[in-house]
Design an enzyme around this catalytic site. Structure first.
Site, PDB file in Angstrom:
ATOM      1  CG  HIS A   1       5.394  -1.883  -4.752  1.00 58.00           C
ATOM      2  ND1 HIS A   1       6.230  -1.806  -3.653  1.00 58.00           N
ATOM      3  CD2 HIS A   1       5.432  -3.166  -5.176  1.00 58.00           C
ATOM      4  CE1 HIS A   1       6.746  -3.006  -3.426  1.00 58.00           C
ATOM      5  NE2 HIS A   1       6.298  -3.848  -4.340  1.00 58.00           N
TER       6      HIS A   1
ATOM      7  CG  HIS B   1       3.218   3.690   1.229  1.00 59.84           C
ATOM      8  ND1 HIS B   1       4.071   3.602   0.151  1.00 59.84           N
ATOM      9  CD2 HIS B   1       3.083   5.029   1.477  1.00 59.84           C
ATOM     10  CE1 HIS B   1       4.431   4.825  -0.228  1.00 59.84           C
ATOM     11  NE2 HIS B   1       3.845   5.701   0.557  1.00 59.84           N
TER      12      HIS B   1
ATOM     13  CD  GLU C   1       4.928  -0.655   3.210  1.00 65.71           C
ATOM     14  OE1 GLU C   1       5.327  -1.810   3.489  1.00 65.71           O
ATOM     15  OE2 GLU C   1       3.721  -0.365   3.100  1.00 65.71           O
TER      16      GLU C   1
ATOM     17  CG  ASP D   1       8.959  -0.887  -1.553  1.00 65.95           C
ATOM     18  OD1 ASP D   1       8.928   0.098  -2.306  1.00 65.95           O
ATOM     19  OD2 ASP D   1       7.918  -1.452  -1.139  1.00 65.95           O
TER      20      ASP D   1
ATOM     21  CG  ASP E   1       7.508   1.815   0.070  1.00 62.23           C
ATOM     22  OD1 ASP E   1       8.306   1.041   0.634  1.00 62.23           O
ATOM     23  OD2 ASP E   1       6.373   1.457  -0.324  1.00 62.23           O
TER      24      ASP E   1
ATOM     25  CG  ASP F   1       1.902   1.778  -3.144  1.00 64.71           C
ATOM     26  OD1 ASP F   1       2.048   0.548  -3.349  1.00 64.71           O
ATOM     27  OD2 ASP F   1       2.646   2.415  -2.365  1.00 64.71           O
TER      28      ASP F   1
ATOM     29  CG  ASP G   1       6.384   2.656  -3.319  1.00 66.33           C
ATOM     30  OD1 ASP G   1       6.793   1.488  -3.389  1.00 66.33           O
ATOM     31  OD2 ASP G   1       5.421   3.005  -2.611  1.00 66.33           O
TER      32      ASP G   1
ATOM     33  CG  HIS H   1       0.932  -2.003   1.676  1.00 71.84           C
ATOM     34  ND1 HIS H   1       2.208  -2.396   2.016  1.00 71.84           N
ATOM     35  CD2 HIS H   1       0.460  -2.957   0.828  1.00 71.84           C
ATOM     36  CE1 HIS H   1       2.506  -3.535   1.395  1.00 71.84           C
ATOM     37  NE2 HIS H   1       1.476  -3.890   0.683  1.00 71.84           N
TER      38      HIS H   1
HETATM   39  N1  ARG Z   1       0.946  -4.203  -5.776  1.00 67.39           N
HETATM   40  C1  ARG Z   1       1.176  -5.069  -4.660  1.00 67.39           C
HETATM   41  C2  ARG Z   1      -0.120  -5.284  -3.900  1.00 67.39           C
HETATM   42  O1  ARG Z   1      -1.072  -4.591  -4.155  1.00 67.39           O
HETATM   43  C3  ARG Z   1       2.271  -4.538  -3.751  1.00 67.39           C
HETATM   44  C4  ARG Z   1       1.939  -3.269  -3.038  1.00 67.39           C
HETATM   45  C5  ARG Z   1       3.101  -2.828  -2.235  1.00 67.39           C
HETATM   46  N2  ARG Z   1       2.827  -1.589  -1.628  1.00 67.39           N
HETATM   47  C6  ARG Z   1       3.597  -1.023  -0.708  1.00 67.39           C
HETATM   48  N3  ARG Z   1       3.171   0.093  -0.172  1.00 67.39           N
HETATM   49  N4  ARG Z   1       4.717  -1.575  -0.331  1.00 67.39           N
HETATM   50  O2  ARG Z   1      -0.188  -6.107  -3.035  1.00 67.39           O
HETATM   51 MN    MN Z   2       4.425   1.944  -1.189  1.00 66.15          MN
HETATM   52 MN    MN Z   3       6.540  -0.230  -2.107  1.00 61.57          MN
END
Ligand code: ARG
Ligand code: MN
Ligand code: MN
Ligand code: MN
Length: 305
Positions: A125, A96, A270, A227, A225, A127, A123, A140
Site C-alpha cells: 500500500h 503501520h 503489521e 504485506d 510492512d 499509505d 509495502d 495505518h
Molecule cells: N488504503 C487502505 C486504507 O486506507 C489500506 C491501508 C493499508 N495500510 C497498511 N499500513 N497496511 O484503509
Molecule cells: Mn503499510
Molecule cells: Mn500495507
C-alpha cells in the site's frame, strides 16, 4: 552495529486486533540472538508506552482511535529520536501507524545531525491518506502523507522537516485508493509499483534509489510492512494483497540494503501474530532482518549489475 530493539505494540491504526502481540512474537522468534550471531551488539529496551491520550477530533467521521494514535506518535517520536542517537533502532510493531512516530523521531535526529533523511517504504500500500481522505478510517494508511508534510494532521505534532518526494521510495506497491493516487500525483511521488518490478526486476529500481541516498550522504529509514510479502509466505497480516514479493525477492532487497550499508533505522510493521501459522511469518521477518544486518551465504564484495 549496535542495534537497539524497541517494541511498539500499536493496535490503534487499524481494526483487526492482534498487532499489539507483534513485539512479543519477534522476541520469541529469536530476533536478538539472530542479530548477535551476526556480530551485532543488541540492546532490547523493551516496549514503548503511549503518552496519556488527550481528546482530539477530526471532521472525517470514519476515523477511529485518533487520540490513541496521537499518543503513540508522541511517545514513539521521542523514543525513536533517542534510540537513533545511540545506535541502529529496530522498531517492532505494531501496525503501520507506529511509523507516524518512528519516522518523526528519526527525522528529528537527522535534522540534528545535519543529514538528509531518505525513506524506503516496502509495502503493498502507499499509505498516503490523510485523516480527511481515509475511507476506512484506519490511520495505518496515513504515515507517508504525514512524513511528506501533507496538511490535515492538525492534532498531531508537526512533522520535523517533511521529507521531499524524491527522498521517498514506495516499493512493491499494488493497492492504492483513488484519493491516494491523486494526491501522490500532486505530490510528485511515483511509486515503484509491482508492474514496474515485474518488468525491470527488483535490482535496478532499488539500486537507483540507493545511489541517490549515497550521493546525498543521507540517512535511510526502512519501513517493512508484512504485506510487502506475498500472502503465501507471510499470512500473518490483516491486509493481505496477492502478488507480493517472493521469499527470494525480499531477501535480495535486504541483502542489497546490507551491501549498500546505508540503512540507519528499521520498522517491522503489521505483523498480526493472531493470524500467523506456527510463527512462520514472524520467523520470516526475523530472517529478513538478519539479511539486512549482514547474514549471507558468501561474503563477496563488488557484486555487479
Ligand atoms: N488504503 C487502505 C486504507 O486506507 C489500506 C491501508 C493499508 N495500510 C497498511 N499500513 N497496511 O484503509
Ligand atoms: Mn503499510
Ligand atoms: Mn500495507
Ligand atoms: Mn482507504
Amino acid at each position: 552495529q549496535h542495534c537497539i530493539i524497541l517494541g511498539a505494540p500499536v493496535d490503534s491504526g487499524q481494526s483487526n486486533p492482534g498487532c499489539l502481540m507483534g513485539p512479543a512474537s519477534y522476541r520469541v522468534a529469536g530476533l536478538a540472538s539472530a542479530l548477535e550471531e551476526l556480530g551485532c551488539t543488541v540492546q532490547d529496551q523493551g516496549d514503548v508506552a503511549p503518552r496519556p491520550a488527550n481528546a482530539a477530533a477530526c471532521n472525517n467521521p470514519a476515523v477511529h482511535s485518533l487520540p490513541e494514535t496521537i499518543a503513540w506518535t508522541e511517545a514513539l517520536s521521542a523514543a525513536a529520536q533517542d534510540a537513533a542517537s545511540q545506535g541502529f533502532p529496530i522498531f517492532l510493531g505494531g501496525d503501520h501507524s507506529l511509523s507516524l512516530g518512528t519516522v518523526a523521531g528519526v527525522a528529528a535526529h537527522a535534522r540534528a545531525m545535519n543529514r538528509s533523511l531518505f525513506v524506503l517504504w516496502l509495502d503493498a500500500h502507499s499509505d498516503f491518506h490523510t485523516p480527511m481522505t481515509t475511507g476506512s478510517g484506519n490511520l495505518h494508511g496515513t504515515p507517508v502523507a504525514y512524513i511528506s508534510g501533507r496538511s490535515d494532521f492538525d492534532s498531531f505534532p508537526p512533522f520535523p522537516d517533511p521529507v521531499p518526494a524524491e527522498r521517498i521510495c514506495l516499493f512493491g506497491i499494488r493497492s492504492v485508493d483513488p484519493a491516494e493516487r491523486t494526491a501522490l500525483g500532486e505530490h510528485g511521488i511515483t511509486p515503484v509499483d509491482m508492474r514496474e518490478l515485474d518488468e525491470r526486476g527488483f535490482v535496478a529500481p532499488l539500486r537507483a534509489f540507493l545511489d541517490q541516498v549515497r550521493a546525498a550522504n543521507g540517512m535511510l529509514h526502512v519501513s517493512l510492512d508484512v504485506d510487502f510479502l506475498d500472502p503465501a509466505i507471510a499470512p500473518a497480516v490483516g491486509t493481505t494483497v496477492p502478488g507480493g514479493a517472493t521469499f527470494r525477492e525480499a531477501h535480495l532487497v535486504m541483502e542489497m540494503l546490507h551491501e549498500a550499508r546505508l540503512a540507519t533505522s528499521l520498522d517491522l510493521v503489521e505483523l498480526n501474530p493472531f493470524l500467523d501459522e506456527r510463527g512462520r511469518t514472524a520467523r520470516l521477518m526475523v530472517d529478513l532482518t538478519a539479511s539486512l544486518m549482514g547474514r549471507k551465504v558468501f561474503d563477496r564484495t563488488n557484486r555487479t549489475s
